[in-house]
Write a protein that holds these residues in place. Structure first.
Motif, short mmCIF file in Angstrom:
data_model
loop_
_atom_site.label_atom_id
_atom_site.label_comp_id
_atom_site.label_asym_id
_atom_site.label_seq_id
_atom_site.Cartn_x
_atom_site.Cartn_y
_atom_site.Cartn_z
N THR A 42 0.83 -1.19 0.00
CA THR A 42 0.00 0.00 0.00
C THR A 42 0.87 1.25 0.00
N ARG A 43 0.28 2.38 -0.29
CA ARG A 43 0.97 3.66 -0.12
C ARG A 43 1.09 3.97 1.37
N THR A 72 1.81 1.23 8.03
CA THR A 72 0.95 0.06 7.94
C THR A 72 0.89 -0.71 9.25
#
Length: 363
Positions: A42-43, A72
């Motif tokens: 993910t970003r 994250t």
């Protein structure tokens, strides 16, 4: 082949089904699901303080949790792969794009740069190289930060200057960002001299960080920045470790009114009075997400204390870049709640020297 009774397929005996499944797996017809599911990349952002510079080769370690973060929730790690060579592993951030900054840490004359970064599965690996002032590889502490954002709005932009000998070009669109949704460009005016143009986010304010890129013995710094119409212009110079101008790839981030990673708490300052005993830096070029006023105190030749009230300095990440047209450079010495952020600046040969600089803190 099937047979039917009362209109339904006859059931295979359990023993026969086990035999058929065994044969199918052997032939590669079926694949068993993995026992552990992995989250998709993910970003986001991450940072580390690499605090074991002489760790065993190729053996990952977990850096201090106070000075390591991954948006994250995953745990970062660092691997020493050779003298002065490190890989920072950032789980679940393994997408193409983003930008990286690196700053050497400690009371030495060492400097560090980002060699490259790339996804490995769902993990992002950031490769770092560190050198003495004389240009030899050296084990040293450092800080590294990464961000990959898609959030528009505000004034924020970054580039990877990937064509150091080209006169004028649009750098890789994968590794650049502009919060106005437009493309940044770069112009080379001479050996090691570059102007980065970030359209639509111009201000006589804000903050800049610059890091040399590549497996090279080089340093880059910000010369100045200013608005040109609605664009933000940022001038950069790059040098050999000996102080001569040289064409070099680099990463650059510009931000105004938000942290270097677009997260809070955050603070930044432009230290623009290198020989003044103590002062409050220009309001246009300082930021403190807690609403407090940053202050800079000169501790001695080339040594400065940056006070950022309200910031949790027992945690977080610090990045530093020198400012000006000469070959002087700066690094982070240390930071603590009692001492603030201590910055150390040097000549190209590694001697202490008063100079301007930009400093950034994020938590």
């Amino acid at each position: 082949m099937t047979t039917t009774t009362t209109g339904r397929a006859a059931r295979w005996p359990a023993r026969m089904l086990r035999v058929l499944m065994t044969l199918a797996l052997t032939a590669g017809v079926f694949a068993l699901a993995p026992s552990t599911a992995h989250a998709a990349a993910t970003r986001g952002f991450a940072y580390v303080w690499a605090n074991q510079p002489s760790a065993s080769l190729n053996t990952p370690y977990t850096p201090s949790g106070y000075y390591s973060r991954n948006s994250t929730g995953a745990v970062n790690s660092v691997v020493r792969t050779g003298v002065g060579q490190y890989t920072v592993r950032m789980p679940r951030l393994g997408l193409l794009g983003g930008t990286v900054h690196v700053t050497a840490y400690g009371a030495t004359n060492h400097s560090c740069n980002v060699a490259y970064w790339s996804p490995v599965g769902d993990r992002l690996d950031v490769h770092v190289r560190c050198h003495t002032a004389a240009g030899y590889r050296a084990d040293t502490y450092f800080t590294a930060s990464y961000v990959n954002t898609a959030y528009l709005g505000g004034r924020f932009g970054y580039v990877w200057a990937d064509q150091p000998s080209t006169g004028s070009y649009t750098p890789s669109t994968t590794y650049q960002f502009n919060s106005a949704g437009v493309r940044n460009t770069i112009t080379r005016s001479g050996v090691g001299r570059y102007a980065v143009r970030l359209p639509s986010i111009g201000s006589a304010a804000g903050h800049v960080q610059v890091t040399a890129y590549g497996d090279v013995a080089a340093r880059c710094k910000v010369v100045n920045w200013y608005p040109s119409g609605t664009a933000q212009m940022v001038n950069v110079r790059c040098f050999t470790l000996g102080g001569a101008l040289r064409d070099t790839r680099f990463t650059l981030t510009y931000t105004r009114g938000t942290g270097l990673l677009r997260t809070t708490p955050a603070a930044y300052a432009w230290a623009n009075q290198p020989t003044t005993a103590s002062y409050v830096p220009s309001a246009a070029y300082r930021y403190n997400s807690g609403g407090y006023t940053n202050r800079i105190t000169r501790q001695g030749v080339g040594v400065y204390r940056v006070s950022t009230p309200g910031m949790p300095l027992g945690y977080g990440d610090v990045q530093v870049t020198a400012y000006g047209s000469d070959s002087r450079y700066c690094k982070v010495d240390h930071w603590t709640p009692s001492t603030g952020i201590q910055v150390r600046c040097l000549t190209a040969s590694g001697a202490a020297a008063d100079t301007y600089f930009d400093v950034s803190f994020v938590r």
